[in-house]
Design an enzyme around this catalytic site. Sequence first.
Site, PDB file in Angstrom:
ATOM      1  N   HIS A 119       0.871  -1.179   0.000  1.00  0.00           N
ATOM      2  CA  HIS A 119       0.000   0.000   0.000  1.00  0.00           C
ATOM      3  C   HIS A 119       0.906   1.227   0.000  1.00  0.00           C
ATOM      4  O   HIS A 119       2.066   1.148   0.425  1.00  0.00           O
ATOM      5  CB  HIS A 119      -0.968   0.007   1.188  1.00  0.00           C
ATOM      6  N   HIS A 122       1.259   2.884  10.915  1.00  0.00           N
ATOM      7  CA  HIS A 122       1.797   2.790  12.274  1.00  0.00           C
ATOM      8  C   HIS A 122       1.828   4.157  12.949  1.00  0.00           C
ATOM      9  O   HIS A 122       1.507   4.290  14.137  1.00  0.00           O
ATOM     10  CB  HIS A 122       3.218   2.211  12.234  1.00  0.00           C
TER      11      HIS A 122
END
Length: 765
Positions: free
Chosen positions: A635, A642
């Site tokens: 992606h 995160h």
Amino acid sequence: MAKAITLVDNFNDDVQDTAKWSASTGDRLREVNGRVEIRPLGNITTGHFLNYQSATTYDLTDSEFRIELVRSVVGTYGAAAYLQARIDDNNRVQLQVTGGYLNCDSWAAGTLTKLARVQYDPVAHRWLRLREQGGTVYWETSPDGAAWTVQAMQRPNPITLTAVYALFGAGTFAGYAIASPGVAVFDNFNVLDSGRARRVEERRLSAREVRVEAADLDAARRHEEHANNNDEVNYPTRPLVGNYSKSLKHDSLGDPDPASYTSLLRALQSQDPADFEEIQLATPPVGSTGPVKLTNPQSGLAFDLEGPDAQEITQPPAPRFDSAQTAHEAGELYWMALARDVPFTVYGTDTRVAAAISSLNSEFPQFGGTTPVTAQNVFRGIYPGEQVGPYVSQYLLKGNVDPRKPSGQGLNAADGFISYGSRTIDQRLYPALSASDYLTYFPDWLAVQNGADERGNDVFGSKVFIHTLRDGATFVHFDQVLDAWYNAAWILMSEPTGNQSTAAGATGRPQIDLEFPKDQGNPYDPPGTALDSKTQVGFATFGQTHLLQVLPEVLGRALRAVWYQKWHVHRRLRPEEYGGRVHNHVTGARTYSLNTSITTSLSTGGLSAYYGPGKIPFGDGFLLPQAYPEGAPTHPAYGAGHATGSGAMATILKAFFDDTTPIENPVQAASNGLSLIAYTGADATQMTVGGELNKLAGNIALFRNAAGVHWRSDYTESLVLGEAIAIGLLQEMSLGFNEDDGYFQLTKFDGNTIRIFDGKVVLVS
């Protein structure tokens, strides 16, 4: 003399109208995406302002200048965005946003008059207007360009207004070296919302319909407009080289296949689930498994029933593929790859880290971190607390004290065991072996771009505490983002009163007599405060269960928001893809519009000693070494999952605990990672709960950078995106509590303290 209101520009043609405006030069001020975008330089102390000024003067009497401030620069004092009516620097009237405030000022013959200062609200102050009527000047704001609020007025007019220039812009003041000032976006000068995209408004209304019963607060928020850096059309001779394309088709040198990329765009634009099944993925080389599928491009299209809609908050355009900022960020990543196996405790003496520091200061100063770079701040984040104490957050190292546990198994904090009730979590991990770097040979790199599945080919070493970038990169390779934040929550809600170090110093009972005070606004648990209930404790509201519910809840909302940014707005290429372009360029296989700072450093500068055929440790060329066998996920890079999730969960923990509480007896991993030792640096007493939560968020984000899968600006912009999602969730949540006077209070990443109650968010300091 023409009246001021006759100067009209919606900026939709993406070309500066020189008949109307004169503008600062350079690629940091651009009329693009149907608006004016200004990206001031970071890390300079001389001041840096970029402006649009009217080409001629106008008569402001009984007239006005107004503009839509779509996005201001960062809220840190020293960075500012503004609208002026001016004769010169000594004679002007101004609306200015800086340091979290909106200022109304005038200068007459060089004398400054401060008329008003109010907390800046990007929704309520979306439009700025300077108006004169009947000998009085008005400083005004509006959420929609229709209903105006007078913030200040002055009579008589402070200066002659019959011949003034219009000026708007943004920048940083002299004396303030702000690492990442952000992006200011202006639109619609003296004209209403002509540039807003239709789909944005449709989405806002759709979200309101889905959330009817809880929609009043959410509908009052304005959905931001989304714009990318135009890299999909910036390089016609090398189409799409600045965009993410992993697992799509590529040519023999790894550049994206336009037809395959177009099949992705078709699905993203139609939003039809059937079109996503028609995306043309690559065929991996013979003998390889795959292709690795794209990761969840439809998730940003989902609706949530609480908190900001996934498409409500945006991120500024990522740095362009050909920009100095991208090259400088890449420079930091090449150095992080070289420093993966250097223990944090020897950063002050290691020659490779010293070379990185020198290079970042001289070759790559716009990498987005703090300058001058030192052994204390190298590879660290920029938010409060991230550069205080040891590199690794206490929440990734310490356990909590539990007098009931055996010696060495959680009796003391330096044992490194977190008590989850009667069970424990070990802070040690099995790291990837040192010097295990991947995709350093072009055929391997190309195979992975074409979807070859190399996941699971890691080799692990012995169990250690996180003491190198490789350890940290291993942690964020296999976590589910939530892991570290659940651990931090258990530490904060389980540590008994004492010295945060040893059972011998503990004077309380774990999970009952707590070392870390709850948030100031908790209606039950701050002992000795006015809100300390005499008869009740929190549980499903303002208690442990409430906290453990909200952490994964906000994570899901944050990830859906950033996944919309990744796939549907920016589609920024991963660093490993950029490294492939660099390799092709330096070896002469193909040329690209790369900023020369990175190619020069790799060819003849600081990085040249380590990269290139036959060089140690990377023996093929100029690819960015990856810490993971498969390289980056499937992606796009920007924003970072995160980082966004961590920014959101850090905000939740700061809302549930007093983030000003000191951290006592801090520790760091020994140079071999086998034990925890006392941290005794001069700043050991300056560490706080909030600072270490900020550091935890920075660690998790920047460990992904150390792995080679994310950019510095992915971290910078994504933490604050996650924070905004969390604040919106808490804002709506605060409407439903029965407890009188309960509220959330927390310190944001920009250093400002806010209070959230009854659906309101107010600035405390």
